[in-house]
Design a protein around this motif. Structure first.
Motif, PDB file in Angstrom:
ATOM      1  N   ARG A  80      -3.939  -0.554 -11.171  1.00  0.00           N
ATOM      2  CA  ARG A  80      -3.694  -1.933 -10.706  1.00  0.00           C
ATOM      3  C   ARG A  80      -4.602  -2.912 -11.435  1.00  0.00           C
ATOM      4  O   ARG A  80      -4.196  -4.002 -11.825  1.00  0.00           O
ATOM      5  N   THR A  87      -2.424  -8.777 -17.933  1.00  0.00           N
ATOM      6  CA  THR A  87      -1.595  -9.985 -17.830  1.00  0.00           C
ATOM      7  C   THR A  87      -2.464 -11.228 -17.665  1.00  0.00           C
ATOM      8  O   THR A  87      -2.079 -12.313 -18.076  1.00  0.00           O
ATOM      9  N   LEU A 111       1.653  -6.255 -24.969  1.00  0.00           N
ATOM     10  CA  LEU A 111       0.339  -6.621 -24.446  1.00  0.00           C
ATOM     11  C   LEU A 111      -0.800  -5.771 -25.012  1.00  0.00           C
ATOM     12  O   LEU A 111      -1.966  -6.068 -24.780  1.00  0.00           O
ATOM     13  N   GLU A 387       7.785   4.641 -10.034  1.00  0.00           N
ATOM     14  CA  GLU A 387       8.655   4.381  -8.880  1.00  0.00           C
ATOM     15  C   GLU A 387       9.550   5.591  -8.591  1.00  0.00           C
ATOM     16  O   GLU A 387       9.728   5.975  -7.428  1.00  0.00           O
TER      17      GLU A 387
ATOM     18  N   TRP B  40      11.001 -10.470 -11.794  1.00  0.00           N
ATOM     19  CA  TRP B  40       9.836 -10.558 -12.680  1.00  0.00           C
ATOM     20  C   TRP B  40       9.048  -9.262 -12.603  1.00  0.00           C
ATOM     21  O   TRP B  40       8.794  -8.744 -11.508  1.00  0.00           O
ATOM     22  N   LEU B  42       5.903  -8.787 -13.868  1.00  0.00           N
ATOM     23  CA  LEU B  42       4.470  -9.103 -14.029  1.00  0.00           C
ATOM     24  C   LEU B  42       4.060  -9.254 -15.490  1.00  0.00           C
ATOM     25  O   LEU B  42       3.142 -10.000 -15.801  1.00  0.00           O
ATOM     26  N   LEU B  43       4.747  -8.558 -16.398  1.00  0.00           N
ATOM     27  CA  LEU B  43       4.338  -8.545 -17.797  1.00  0.00           C
ATOM     28  C   LEU B  43       5.153  -9.493 -18.664  1.00  0.00           C
ATOM     29  O   LEU B  43       4.655 -10.048 -19.634  1.00  0.00           O
ATOM     30  N   ILE B 255       2.219  -3.815  -2.174  1.00  0.00           N
ATOM     31  CA  ILE B 255       1.266  -3.512  -3.250  1.00  0.00           C
ATOM     32  C   ILE B 255       1.869  -2.479  -4.203  1.00  0.00           C
ATOM     33  O   ILE B 255       1.759  -2.605  -5.424  1.00  0.00           O
ATOM     34  N   ASN B 257       5.067  -1.936  -4.765  1.00  0.00           N
ATOM     35  CA  ASN B 257       6.123  -2.562  -5.555  1.00  0.00           C
ATOM     36  C   ASN B 257       5.565  -3.514  -6.610  1.00  0.00           C
ATOM     37  O   ASN B 257       6.133  -3.649  -7.688  1.00  0.00           O
ATOM     38  N   PHE B 259       2.273  -3.523  -8.126  1.00  0.00           N
ATOM     39  CA  PHE B 259       1.374  -3.059  -9.188  1.00  0.00           C
ATOM     40  C   PHE B 259       1.643  -1.635  -9.666  1.00  0.00           C
ATOM     41  O   PHE B 259       1.074  -1.216 -10.663  1.00  0.00           O
ATOM     42  N   SER B 260       2.465  -0.884  -8.940  1.00  0.00           N
ATOM     43  CA  SER B 260       2.864   0.434  -9.454  1.00  0.00           C
ATOM     44  C   SER B 260       4.266   0.367 -10.031  1.00  0.00           C
ATOM     45  O   SER B 260       4.541   0.930 -11.080  1.00  0.00           O
ATOM     46  N   ASN B 261       5.147  -0.355  -9.316  1.00  0.00           N
ATOM     47  CA  ASN B 261       6.540  -0.432  -9.762  1.00  0.00           C
ATOM     48  C   ASN B 261       6.827  -1.699 -10.573  1.00  0.00           C
ATOM     49  O   ASN B 261       7.929  -1.851 -11.090  1.00  0.00           O
ATOM     50  N   PHE B 262       5.862  -2.606 -10.623  1.00  0.00           N
ATOM     51  CA  PHE B 262       5.992  -3.842 -11.405  1.00  0.00           C
ATOM     52  C   PHE B 262       7.229  -4.652 -10.991  1.00  0.00           C
ATOM     53  O   PHE B 262       7.983  -5.117 -11.829  1.00  0.00           O
ATOM     54  N   ARG B 263       7.434  -4.777  -9.708  1.00  0.00           N
ATOM     55  CA  ARG B 263       8.563  -5.566  -9.191  1.00  0.00           C
ATOM     56  C   ARG B 263       7.996  -6.703  -8.341  1.00  0.00           C
ATOM     57  O   ARG B 263       8.014  -6.662  -7.117  1.00  0.00           O
ATOM     58  N   TYR B 266      10.531  -8.654  -6.123  1.00  0.00           N
ATOM     59  CA  TYR B 266      10.931  -7.826  -4.980  1.00  0.00           C
ATOM     60  C   TYR B 266       9.829  -7.830  -3.914  1.00  0.00           C
ATOM     61  O   TYR B 266      10.103  -8.014  -2.718  1.00  0.00           O
TER      62      TYR B 266
END
Lengths: 435, 295
Positions: A80, A87, A111, A387, B40, B42-43, B255, B257, B259-263, B266
């Motif tokens: 995390r 970013t 990145l 995921e 989005w 995050l990146l 959390i 979704n 920072f692990s799944n980057f959603r 969502y």
């Protein structure tokens, strides 16, 4: 001035603002000490802190003004932190640990900067194709492969001897048979020492990774890639049923283990389980916490997972040059052997002579000496892998808790098909699903 | 003219505070609403607008539904346990207000609220441990078989409720004690003259007069209940050795979704739903518990 190392342990759940704050503080300190070259190492493996300190000390002659800040934190928090840091912006000269699969999203987003030419040539020259591929994207090298997580069987030799077993299991059928014989039970028949410790509960993708390792022994896989480079779920298969059945049989048919029993390395070190499958770091952990434990290791029946952890560097300029030099220094032959000997993680570099380490720590042999047909697999370098595994893990923990599934292959297949459908939906959403 | 100047001065004096409030409070909420309508990761610099798609997907997501149910049960469970317990305990402490031990009672009940959350949760993890925990050892004295508190999905939720209630109780008691100290003594004297028993006085005078306090306490406890995260995380964290059944809650899901799944979009939609639930419940609480006499 000597090379210095400092370790900063960040609190859990550090937010982007705090990271940026730290970065600003670090920048201010750098301005004050204009002559010192400062780099930061972000690691998700706290046990590697002494290793990075050792590497920094070894660089002191060539880089007398180098200050290496090591910031260890637990792996999930590290992931995390890196996501927010990359970013939000990280200092030039930050060295980041990343698994090959985890780096994929950041590489796709541009990145992470590519490695300088000399570093790329060094990687090509000193690492096998499997590891070079792990740090490459679109034909370019972006990092340096450092170590890998690879699994083997740990077993308590005294318990095996007491059970009349003269060696480790070599097939998955034997795993269950041995577990049954090794389990110690109370008068009511409840297990008090598990025959085989399995990962059965908790959160996160680790549960699915452990399942995948067992599934691999049956010849199955969680995800398969098609010729067009796309992916699909492959565990709703006879091999998947066999792997999940084995968990359920051990839980409810043979009662060799329960989800409430102490598990994993901690249980093995306390002699609360007779055997379990884990990576090489456990050897160092045993040496530290249970040095008198009578144990040995063995290769798995057909192969193992190999999860490569690599080093990437942020930024450019002098700080980045120093950071690349540091990252490269971690993989010198001496440092790689030091890593194996003192921490227990397996070096990725080719052509290392492990003889001296094996002599002092025979348990490492199962990790570096294996049959020619021993098959390795790794997590696919696709964005939604975390995921997919997290959701599969949730399905698996529910299955492990359902006694009615034991012995019912049709119900197990139905559960796996439902889970596979969810996996394929994620792949489809990300445009990765094979036709 | 002078009046207008005073008014302008007041506005200018308040403006910096309002600006900071808007920046650190209102802007993130507005941005959350904005992100909830976008896809989005995050990146990427691209944040395509997708309308209500995130919300539609959420209600087809079994993990979100599980998190929503667990969180609601925990929040309501904590409120149901904490509020009546806090009134009774505060009444008992208030009845011993003259005692030398009164400060001790108040401190003892408040300490769990100020204890650092993670060590406290770890201590409770040990208490609930099915093999080594003192709770099962105590139950064993009465011949009750060991219970897998943290492994049974239903009992694991109950454990989170107990832990959260233990932490919230001290705060609620302190607030109720303030309320007790402000109750008019004359009403109790009049009730006594009319022949009311202590229990009747409590039910028909104390409880109604404490309604504003109950409103405040219930709102605070429900909001913190819906934001529960660290307790289930620690009780069933992904550590080797003794992992337990993971009680998935909304903040944990968000959390994961994010920072692990980057959603991020969502997760923002989840945050919007969480905010909406809290707002609706707060409005309901106000409408039920507000003092209708206008005082």
């Amino acid at each position: 001035m000597n090379t210095e190392t400092t370790a900063k342990r960040g609190p859990a759940g550090r937010a982007r603002g705090l990271l940026l704050g730290s970065a600003l503080t670090a920048s201010a300190l750098a301005a004050v000490s204009a002559t010192a070259q400062e780099i930061t190492v972000l690691t998700g493996y706290p046990e590697l802190e002494p290793f990075y300190e050792h590497v920094a000390e070894g660089m002191s002659a060539e880089y007398p003004d180098l200050v290496v800040n090591i910031e260890p934190i637990s792996l999930r928090e590290h992931e995390r932190r890196v996501a927010l840091g990359l970013t939000g912006g990280l200092d030039d000269g930050t060295v980041i640990e990343f698994a090959s699969a985890g780096a994929q999203r950041f590489l796709e987003a541009g990145l992470l900067p590519a490695a300088p030419e000399d570093v790329a040539a060094y990687v090509q020259e000193n690492f096998g194709e499997f590891f070079v591929d792990g740090v490459s994207y679109d034909g370019q090298i972006y990092g340096i492969p450092l170590f890998r997580g690879q699994s083997a069987l740990y077993y308590n030799t005294e318990m095996f001897e007491a059970a009349g077993l003269d060696g480790p299991p070599t097939t998955m059928e034997e795993f269950t048979e041995y577990a049954d014989v090794l389990t110690q039970r109370d008068d009511a028949g409840n297990p008090t020492v598990s025959g085989w410790s399995l990962r059965l509960s908790g959160g996160g993708q680790g549960i699915a990774e452990k399942f995948w390792i067992n599934l691999h022994q049956f010849g199955g896989t969680v995800l398969e890639q098609t010729e067009d480079g796309m992916w699909r779920a492959a565990y709703a298969s006879p091999e998947g049923v066999a792997a999940l059945s084995q968990y359920l049989d051990n839980l409810y048919v043979y009662n060799t283990v329960t989800s409430e029993m102490p598990a994993d390395a901690e249980a093995f070190e306390r002699e609360q389980t007779a055997m379990f499958i884990r990576e090489s770091w456990v050897i160092g952990d045993i040496a530290q916490n249970a040095p008198d434990l009578p144990y040995a290791t063995s290769v798995l029946p057909t192969g193992s997972i190999a999860l490569s952890q690599n080093l990437y560097v942020m930024g450019d300029g002098e700080a980045a040059d120093a950071a690349w030099a540091f990252a490269q220094a971690t993989t010198t032959e001496d440092n790689m052997i030091w890593l194996l000997e003192n921490v227990g993680w397996l070096p990725n570099r080719s052509g290392l002579d492990y003889a001296s380490v094996i002599e002092t720590t025979p348990a490492l042999d199962a990790f570096v000496t294996y049959p020619d047909d021993y098959a390795f697999f790794t997590l696919p370098a696709i964005g939604p892998i975390a995921e997919i595994l997290t959701r599969l893990a949730d399905q698996l923990t529910t299955a492990y808790a359902d006694e009615s599934l034991a012995g019912d292959d049709a119900a197990i297949m139905a559960l796996l098909e439902e889970a596979a459908e969810e996996t394929n939906e994620i792949l489809d959403r990300e445009g990765l699903l094979a036709e | 003219m002078l009046r207008r100047r005073k008014w302008m001065f007041a506005v200018l004096a308040v403006l910096p505070t309002l600006a900071i409030f808007a920046w650190v409070r209102l802007y993130p909420i507005a941005e959350m609403f904005n992100l909830s309508l976008r896809d989005w990761d995050l990146l990427s610099p691209r944040r395509p607008f997708i309308g209500l798609e995130n919300f539609i997907d959420l209600f087809d997501d079994r993990l979100f539904i599980a998190a929503l149910i667990n969180t609601t049960i925990i929040a309501l469970g904590v409120a149901i346990i904490t509020i009546p317990s806090a009134i009774v305990i505060a009444a008992l402490i208030h009845s011993r207000a003259g005692s030398k031990l009164a400060p001790f009672y108040e401190t003892a009940i408040f300490v769990p609220h100020v204890v650092s959350l993670v060590p406290a949760a770890l201590a409770w993890k040990w208490i609930f441990d099915s093999e080594l925990g003192p709770l099962n050892a105590f139950l064993g004295v009465f011949g009750i078989d060991p219970v897998a508190w943290l492994h049974n999905p239903t009992l694991a939720v109950l454990c989170v409720i107990v832990l959260c209630s233990w932490q919230a109780l001290g705060y609620a008691v302190i607030i109720y004690l303030v309320g007790f100290k402000n109750l008019p003594v004359s009403l109790y004297e009049a009730a006594r003259l009319d022949g009311a028993s202590a229990r009747q006085s409590f039910w028909f005078i104390t409880v109604p007069l404490l309604k504003p306090i109950t409103l405040y306490v219930s709102v605070v406890i429900l909001i913190s209940g819906f934001n529960v995260y660290a307790q289930p995380f620690v009780l069933a964290s992904d550590t080797q050795g003794s992992p337990s059944h993971l009680v998935r809650v909304l903040v944990y899901d968000m959390i994961e979704n994010s920072f692990s799944n980057f959603r991020i979009g969502y997760a923002s939609a989840e945050a919007v739903i969480l905010l909406s639930i809290v707002m609706i419940i707060t409005v309901i609480q106000f409408s039920i518990l507000r003092d209708r006499s206008g005082r």
